[in-house]
Design a protein around this motif. Structure first.
Motif, PDB file in Angstrom:
ATOM      1  N   GLU A  36      17.306  13.675   1.902  1.00  0.00           N
ATOM      2  CA  GLU A  36      17.797  14.675   0.958  1.00  0.00           C
ATOM      3  C   GLU A  36      17.218  14.447  -0.431  1.00  0.00           C
ATOM      4  N   VAL A  37      16.772  15.541  -1.046  1.00  0.00           N
ATOM      5  CA  VAL A  37      16.263  15.540  -2.419  1.00  0.00           C
ATOM      6  C   VAL A  37      16.993  16.643  -3.171  1.00  0.00           C
ATOM      7  N   HIS A  38      17.422  16.375  -4.385  1.00  0.00           N
ATOM      8  CA  HIS A  38      18.132  17.384  -5.158  1.00  0.00           C
ATOM      9  C   HIS A  38      17.166  18.215  -6.002  1.00  0.00           C
ATOM     10  N   ALA A  39      17.549  19.472  -6.214  1.00  0.00           N
ATOM     11  CA  ALA A  39      16.752  20.399  -7.016  1.00  0.00           C
ATOM     12  C   ALA A  39      17.706  21.380  -7.693  1.00  0.00           C
ATOM     13  N   LYS A  40      17.150  22.323  -8.461  1.00  0.00           N
ATOM     14  CA  LYS A  40      17.990  23.297  -9.152  1.00  0.00           C
ATOM     15  C   LYS A  40      17.370  24.685  -9.074  1.00  0.00           C
ATOM     16  N   ASP A  41      18.252  25.678  -8.969  1.00  0.00           N
ATOM     17  CA  ASP A  41      17.906  27.094  -9.137  1.00  0.00           C
ATOM     18  C   ASP A  41      16.864  27.619  -8.151  1.00  0.00           C
ATOM     19  N   LEU A  42      16.810  27.047  -6.955  1.00  0.00           N
ATOM     20  CA  LEU A  42      15.930  27.574  -5.911  1.00  0.00           C
ATOM     21  C   LEU A  42      16.750  28.452  -4.973  1.00  0.00           C
ATOM     22  N   PRO A  43      16.168  29.538  -4.469  1.00  0.00           N
ATOM     23  CA  PRO A  43      16.905  30.378  -3.525  1.00  0.00           C
ATOM     24  C   PRO A  43      17.245  29.612  -2.243  1.00  0.00           C
ATOM     25  N   VAL A  44      18.498  29.663  -1.850  1.00  0.00           N
ATOM     26  CA  VAL A  44      18.927  28.994  -0.627  1.00  0.00           C
ATOM     27  C   VAL A  44      18.241  29.635   0.577  1.00  0.00           C
ATOM     28  N   GLY A  45      17.776  28.796   1.496  1.00  0.00           N
ATOM     29  CA  GLY A  45      17.123  29.286   2.701  1.00  0.00           C
ATOM     30  C   GLY A  45      15.609  29.206   2.665  1.00  0.00           C
ATOM     31  N   LEU A  46      15.031  28.953   1.482  1.00  0.00           N
ATOM     32  CA  LEU A  46      13.576  28.835   1.390  1.00  0.00           C
ATOM     33  C   LEU A  46      13.073  27.646   2.213  1.00  0.00           C
ATOM     34  N   PHE A  47      11.840  27.770   2.670  1.00  0.00           N
ATOM     35  CA  PHE A  47      11.193  26.724   3.462  1.00  0.00           C
ATOM     36  C   PHE A  47      10.030  26.161   2.657  1.00  0.00           C
ATOM     37  N   GLY A  48       9.696  24.911   2.915  1.00  0.00           N
ATOM     38  CA  GLY A  48       8.543  24.307   2.264  1.00  0.00           C
ATOM     39  C   GLY A  48       8.139  23.026   2.966  1.00  0.00           C
ATOM     40  N   ASP A  49       7.102  22.395   2.445  1.00  0.00           N
ATOM     41  CA  ASP A  49       6.678  21.115   3.002  1.00  0.00           C
ATOM     42  C   ASP A  49       6.047  20.273   1.904  1.00  0.00           C
ATOM     43  N   GLY A  50       5.831  19.001   2.219  1.00  0.00           N
ATOM     44  CA  GLY A  50       5.254  18.108   1.229  1.00  0.00           C
ATOM     45  C   GLY A  50       5.046  16.717   1.785  1.00  0.00           C
ATOM     46  N   LEU A  51       4.800  15.781   0.878  1.00  0.00           N
ATOM     47  CA  LEU A  51       4.499  14.403   1.260  1.00  0.00           C
ATOM     48  C   LEU A  51       5.461  13.446   0.574  1.00  0.00           C
ATOM     49  N   ILE A  52       6.011  12.534   1.363  1.00  0.00           N
ATOM     50  CA  ILE A  52       6.844  11.456   0.834  1.00  0.00           C
ATOM     51  C   ILE A  52       5.935  10.261   0.577  1.00  0.00           C
ATOM     52  N   THR A  53       5.920   9.776  -0.658  1.00  0.00           N
ATOM     53  CA  THR A  53       5.123   8.597  -0.991  1.00  0.00           C
ATOM     54  C   THR A  53       5.976   7.356  -0.788  1.00  0.00           C
ATOM     55  N   THR A  54       5.533   6.487   0.106  1.00  0.00           N
ATOM     56  CA  THR A  54       6.292   5.280   0.439  1.00  0.00           C
ATOM     57  C   THR A  54       5.498   4.039   0.050  1.00  0.00           C
ATOM     58  N   GLN A  55       6.190   2.922   0.026  1.00  0.00           N
ATOM     59  CA  GLN A  55       5.541   1.628  -0.188  1.00  0.00           C
ATOM     60  C   GLN A  55       5.580   0.871   1.130  1.00  0.00           C
ATOM     61  N   MET A  56       4.430   0.737   1.772  1.00  0.00           N
ATOM     62  CA  MET A  56       4.356   0.073   3.074  1.00  0.00           C
ATOM     63  C   MET A  56       3.439  -1.136   2.979  1.00  0.00           C
ATOM     64  N   LYS A  57       3.850  -2.239   3.620  1.00  0.00           N
ATOM     65  CA  LYS A  57       3.012  -3.438   3.636  1.00  0.00           C
ATOM     66  C   LYS A  57       1.889  -3.270   4.633  1.00  0.00           C
ATOM     67  N   GLN A  75       0.841  -1.186   0.000  1.00  0.00           N
ATOM     68  CA  GLN A  75       0.000   0.000   0.000  1.00  0.00           C
ATOM     69  C   GLN A  75       0.883   1.245   0.000  1.00  0.00           C
ATOM     70  N   ALA A  76       0.505   2.183  -0.824  1.00  0.00           N
ATOM     71  CA  ALA A  76       1.248   3.439  -0.863  1.00  0.00           C
ATOM     72  C   ALA A  76       0.894   4.254   0.371  1.00  0.00           C
ATOM     73  N   GLY A  77       1.925   4.675   1.105  1.00  0.00           N
ATOM     74  CA  GLY A  77       1.710   5.519   2.268  1.00  0.00           C
ATOM     75  C   GLY A  77       2.259   6.909   2.023  1.00  0.00           C
ATOM     76  N   GLU A  78       1.830   7.879   2.807  1.00  0.00           N
ATOM     77  CA  GLU A  78       2.309   9.246   2.678  1.00  0.00           C
ATOM     78  C   GLU A  78       2.806   9.737   4.024  1.00  0.00           C
ATOM     79  N   VAL A  79       3.990  10.297   4.011  1.00  0.00           N
ATOM     80  CA  VAL A  79       4.608  10.812   5.235  1.00  0.00           C
ATOM     81  C   VAL A  79       4.861  12.304   5.047  1.00  0.00           C
ATOM     82  N   TYR A  80       4.371  13.092   5.985  1.00  0.00           N
ATOM     83  CA  TYR A  80       4.543  14.544   5.909  1.00  0.00           C
ATOM     84  C   TYR A  80       5.979  14.923   6.276  1.00  0.00           C
ATOM     85  N   ALA A  81       6.537  15.882   5.540  1.00  0.00           N
ATOM     86  CA  ALA A  81       7.895  16.348   5.819  1.00  0.00           C
ATOM     87  C   ALA A  81       8.010  17.831   5.507  1.00  0.00           C
TER      88      ALA A  81
END
Length: 235
Positions: free
Chosen positions: A214-235, A16-22
């Motif tokens: 850690e997730v890589h990205a490009k051309d974002l201003p250093v110091g910005l804050f954000g949030d999101g969901l990690i999609t995991t595969q959990m039994k 089952q796909a799970g979601e973890v807030y980060a």
């Protein structure tokens, strides 16, 4: 065959796909605090805040007339010591070993002196260790710096490459894996972004019970804050 098919179906349904807030902050993938490793007076500053620099580009130099003079003298002495030694080698059958050893020692000493003076001269030059952008500067022509007391004078960060340092509850330490998808938004930006987790840090913070990834990205201003969901595969 039916048993195999139903077994595969059961396995798929068991995942089952799970979601973890980060939450996360944006950091440069590379950053460096630069300092002179020698004492002296700043003679030239070739950059400013916002300057884009190449790897090994000269950023600033110390006044070095005396050191440069010593280097040139050492090179001259080495040139003649080398000629003398090579001349003696051509007629070594006519020269006693003790005299030949003296010429060899003079040649080696002169070579070592060039290496030493070159190293001292190189310390008066501050170069960029990688391509990037200067984002902090505390250096002006005429400033005095001390090699015995290292002081950061410039800060450099990668120009485009960024990393999102995620923070999530430690109770999900078994679920979060390299390759999981992270869907996120930046503070002040309504657009949805997506990236893959490339690294999961191996320890939890004892103060807030959080772990990091850690997730890589490009051309974002250093110091910005954000949030999101990690999609995991959990039994």
């Amino acid at each position: 065959m039916k048993k195999i098919i139903w077994g595969v179906v059961g396995l798929v349904l068991g995942l089952q796909a799970g979601e973890v807030y980060a939450t996360f902050t944006v950091e440069a993938q590379k950053s460096a605090q630069l300092a002179f490793n020698a004492s002296g007076i700043v003679g030239n500053v070739n950059i400013d805040i916002g300057s884009v620099v190449k790897e090994n580009e000269i950023l600033a130099t110390l006044e070095s007339d005396d050191i440069n003079a010593s280097l040139q003298l050492a090179k001259t002495q080495f040139k003649y010591a080398k000629k003398d030694f090579e001349r003696q080698l051509k007629v070594k059958h006519l020269v006693d070993q003790e005299s030949l050893d003296q010429y060899a020692n003079k040649y080696e000493s002169a070579k070592d002196q060039v290496i030493l003076q070159q190293a001292l001269f190189d310390k008066t030059i501050l170069k960029a260790p990688f391509e990037g952008i200067i984002f902090w500067k505390e250096l002006e022509v005429g400033d005095t710096v001390s090699g015995a007391l290292l002081r950061t004078v410039l800060k450099l960060q990668s120009l485009h490459a960024r990393k999102l340092v995620l923070s999530f509850d430690q109770k999900y330490w078994k679920e979060i894996k390299v390759g999981d998808t992270f869907s996120y938004k930046l503070d002040g930006d309504s657009r949805q972004y997506e990236g893959k987790i490339l690294k999961v840090y191996p320890s939890a913070d004892a103060n807030n019970r959080k772990m990091q990834a850690e997730v890589h990205a490009k051309d974002l201003p250093v110091g910005l804050f954000g949030d999101g969901l990690i999609t995991t595969q959990m039994k």
